[in-house]
Scaffold this active site. Structure first.
Site, PDB file in Angstrom:
ATOM      1  N   GLU A   1      -4.753  -4.877  10.879  1.00  0.00           N
ATOM      2  CA  GLU A   1      -3.716  -3.861  11.053  1.00  0.00           C
ATOM      3  C   GLU A   1      -3.961  -3.104  12.353  1.00  0.00           C
ATOM      4  O   GLU A   1      -4.783  -2.169  12.386  1.00  0.00           O
ATOM      5  CB  GLU A   1      -3.766  -2.853   9.905  1.00  0.00           C
ATOM      6  CG  GLU A   1      -3.551  -3.463   8.548  1.00  0.00           C
ATOM      7  CD  GLU A   1      -3.066  -2.405   7.553  1.00  0.00           C
ATOM      8  OE1 GLU A   1      -2.066  -2.666   6.897  1.00  0.00           O
ATOM      9  OE2 GLU A   1      -3.672  -1.327   7.487  1.00  0.00           O
TER      10      GLU A   1
ATOM     11  N   GLU B   1      -6.554   4.666   8.119  1.00  0.00           N
ATOM     12  CA  GLU B   1      -6.368   6.095   7.794  1.00  0.00           C
ATOM     13  C   GLU B   1      -7.635   6.679   7.166  1.00  0.00           C
ATOM     14  O   GLU B   1      -7.925   7.866   7.327  1.00  0.00           O
ATOM     15  CB  GLU B   1      -5.138   6.270   6.890  1.00  0.00           C
ATOM     16  CG  GLU B   1      -3.861   6.042   7.708  1.00  0.00           C
ATOM     17  CD  GLU B   1      -2.677   5.483   6.944  1.00  0.00           C
ATOM     18  OE1 GLU B   1      -2.674   5.522   5.702  1.00  0.00           O
ATOM     19  OE2 GLU B   1      -1.754   4.980   7.613  1.00  0.00           O
TER      20      GLU B   1
ATOM     21  N   GLY C   1       3.123   2.356  10.689  1.00  0.00           N
ATOM     22  CA  GLY C   1       4.081   3.438  10.460  1.00  0.00           C
ATOM     23  C   GLY C   1       4.831   3.869  11.708  1.00  0.00           C
ATOM     24  O   GLY C   1       5.475   4.905  11.729  1.00  0.00           O
TER      25      GLY C   1
ATOM     26  N   SER D   1       4.068  -2.001  10.189  1.00  0.00           N
ATOM     27  CA  SER D   1       5.527  -2.029  10.310  1.00  0.00           C
ATOM     28  C   SER D   1       6.131  -3.375   9.898  1.00  0.00           C
ATOM     29  O   SER D   1       7.102  -3.841  10.513  1.00  0.00           O
ATOM     30  CB  SER D   1       5.954  -1.638  11.732  1.00  0.00           C
ATOM     31  OG  SER D   1       5.544  -0.306  12.005  1.00  0.00           O
TER      32      SER D   1
ATOM     33  N   HIS E   1      -9.393   1.131   5.385  1.00  0.00           N
ATOM     34  CA  HIS E   1      -8.068   1.316   5.997  1.00  0.00           C
ATOM     35  C   HIS E   1      -8.210   2.265   7.190  1.00  0.00           C
ATOM     36  O   HIS E   1      -9.012   3.203   7.156  1.00  0.00           O
ATOM     37  CB  HIS E   1      -7.088   1.880   4.963  1.00  0.00           C
ATOM     38  CG  HIS E   1      -5.676   1.857   5.470  1.00  0.00           C
ATOM     39  ND1 HIS E   1      -5.192   2.813   6.332  1.00  0.00           N
ATOM     40  CD2 HIS E   1      -4.662   0.974   5.266  1.00  0.00           C
ATOM     41  CE1 HIS E   1      -3.924   2.516   6.638  1.00  0.00           C
ATOM     42  NE2 HIS E   1      -3.584   1.411   5.996  1.00  0.00           N
TER      43      HIS E   1
ATOM     44  N   LYS F   1       0.120   4.244  -0.176  1.00  0.00           N
ATOM     45  CA  LYS F   1      -0.500   5.436   0.424  1.00  0.00           C
ATOM     46  C   LYS F   1      -0.285   6.630  -0.524  1.00  0.00           C
ATOM     47  O   LYS F   1      -0.292   6.430  -1.736  1.00  0.00           O
ATOM     48  CB  LYS F   1       0.031   5.656   1.847  1.00  0.00           C
ATOM     49  CG  LYS F   1      -0.109   4.365   2.680  1.00  0.00           C
ATOM     50  CD  LYS F   1       0.116   4.513   4.137  1.00  0.00           C
ATOM     51  CE  LYS F   1      -0.096   3.166   4.827  1.00  0.00           C
ATOM     52  NZ  LYS F   1       0.016   3.226   6.274  1.00  0.00           N
TER      53      LYS F   1
ATOM     54  N   ASN G   1       0.864  -1.177   0.000  1.00  0.00           N
ATOM     55  CA  ASN G   1       0.000   0.000   0.000  1.00  0.00           C
ATOM     56  C   ASN G   1       0.904   1.231   0.000  1.00  0.00           C
ATOM     57  O   ASN G   1       1.498   1.569   1.017  1.00  0.00           O
ATOM     58  CB  ASN G   1      -0.892  -0.026   1.244  1.00  0.00           C
ATOM     59  CG  ASN G   1      -1.724   1.231   1.386  1.00  0.00           C
ATOM     60  OD1 ASN G   1      -1.793   2.055   0.465  1.00  0.00           O
ATOM     61  ND2 ASN G   1      -2.365   1.405   2.527  1.00  0.00           N
TER      62      ASN G   1
HETATM   63  O1  LIG Z   1      -1.581  -0.478   4.667  1.00  0.00           O
HETATM   64  C1  LIG Z   1      -0.509  -0.621   5.255  1.00  0.00           C
HETATM   65  C2  LIG Z   1      -0.387  -0.361   6.643  1.00  0.00           C
HETATM   66  O2  LIG Z   1      -1.034   0.803   7.028  1.00  0.00           O
HETATM   67  C3  LIG Z   1       0.973  -0.556   7.239  1.00  0.00           C
HETATM   68  O3  LIG Z   1       1.817   0.534   7.024  1.00  0.00           O
HETATM   69  P1  LIG Z   1       3.344   0.423   7.507  1.00  0.00           P
HETATM   70  O4  LIG Z   1       3.878  -0.858   6.923  1.00  0.00           O
HETATM   71  O5  LIG Z   1       4.013   1.633   6.971  1.00  0.00           O
HETATM   72  O6  LIG Z   1       3.308   0.348   9.003  1.00  0.00           O
END
Ligand SMILES: O=C[C@H](O)COP(=O)(O)O
Length: 261
Positions: free
Chosen positions: A175, A105, A181, A221, A103, A13, A11
């Site tokens: 998640e 977010e 993150g 993460s 998600h 983002k 992803n």
């Molecule tokens: O969609 C992915 C997740 O929000 C994980 O993000 P991350 O790997 O940067 O922690």
């Protein structure tokens, strides 16, 4: 015996523009080949920003690259006066396989409720897109120890009223919000326990057969160094990767390690 194909989905983002996307996907395909990741035995996908998808489609389809792709969100509507929205119909026309739905977010910054998330699952299914339904608890919920109740309630709300046939191919990503993150990863056991709980809920809602076919991912993460430990558990079928999917070589390494290469 488990026959679920592992899925590693990146992803992106709001990162990488359409020119950067072309370069990243081409490098990813080369790096996967060099790492001997067999596209027959593992699915590798990227979820770029909307503005990249046409470029990714042209590259992947033109060069027959072993990389799937999808979107990070979609509208609950199919067409009409919804400024700024993107329809599942459009994503389908762009050859998307997946679309992330719910998600954290989106839930947090765009106030997406369980009701909206359910409507987005429905919109994805209307257009033959595979939803990657994202669920997860916040830090205060984890500290209160009620994460199972919260996450299973999100799953039930998002899938309420569908029949199993309509949900064929569904992917669910667990998640924990506090691990996204932040560099904090849930332990492999935490990830596994939640995935086992989600599978149990799916069995109760639908059937054992349906539950056994749903791919469950962990996200938060995930990096090349921790992915193997996370996905070795029976109920964890792959990962939804944010930051570590932006560097194609590193993401290919992560994919290779996830399948024991
Ligand atoms: O969609 C992915 C997740 O929000 C994980 O993000 P991350 O790997 O940067 O922690």
């Amino acid at each position: 015996m488990t026959t679920r194909t592992p899925l590693l989905a990146g992803n992106w983002k709001m990162n990488l523009d359409h020119l950067e996307a072309i370069s990243a996907v081409q490098k990813l395909a080369w790096a996967l080949r060099d790492a001997k990741v067999d596209p027959e035995s593992v699915d590798v996908a990227v979820l770029p920003p909307f503005t990249d998808i046409r470029s990714v489609q042209t590259l992947v389809q033109g060069d027959k690259l072993p990389v799937q792709y999808g979107a990070q969100d979609l509208s609950v509507h199919d067409a009409g006066a919804y400024t700024g929205e993107v329809s599942g119909a459009f994503l389908s026309r762009l050859g998307c396989t997946y679309v992330a739905v719910g998600h954290s977010e989106r839930r947090e910054y765009h106030a997406e409720t369980d009701e909206v998330v359910r409507a987005k699952v429905e919109a994805a299914l209307r257009h033959e897109l595979t939803p990657i339904l994202c669920v997860g608890e916040s830090l205060d919920v984890r500290e209160a120890g009620t994460q199972n109740d919260v996450v299973l309630a999100q799953v039930r709300a998002a899938l309420d009223g569908f029949d199993a046939e309509a949900l064929d191919g569904l992917v669910i990503a667990y998640e924990p919000v506090w691990a996204i993150g932040t560099g904090k990863t849930a332990t492999a056991q935490d990830a596994s326990d939640m995935c086992t709980g989600v599978r149990g809920a799916l069995e109760e809602m639908f059937s054992a057969e349906f539950a056994a076919g749903v791919r469950l991912l962990y996200g938060g993460s995930v990096k090349p160094d921790n992915v193997a430990e996370i996905v070795e558990h029976e109920d964890v079928d792959g990962a939804l990767v944010g930051g570590a999917s932006l560097d194609p070589e590193s993401f290919a390494t992560l994919c290779a390690r996830a399948v024991g290469k």
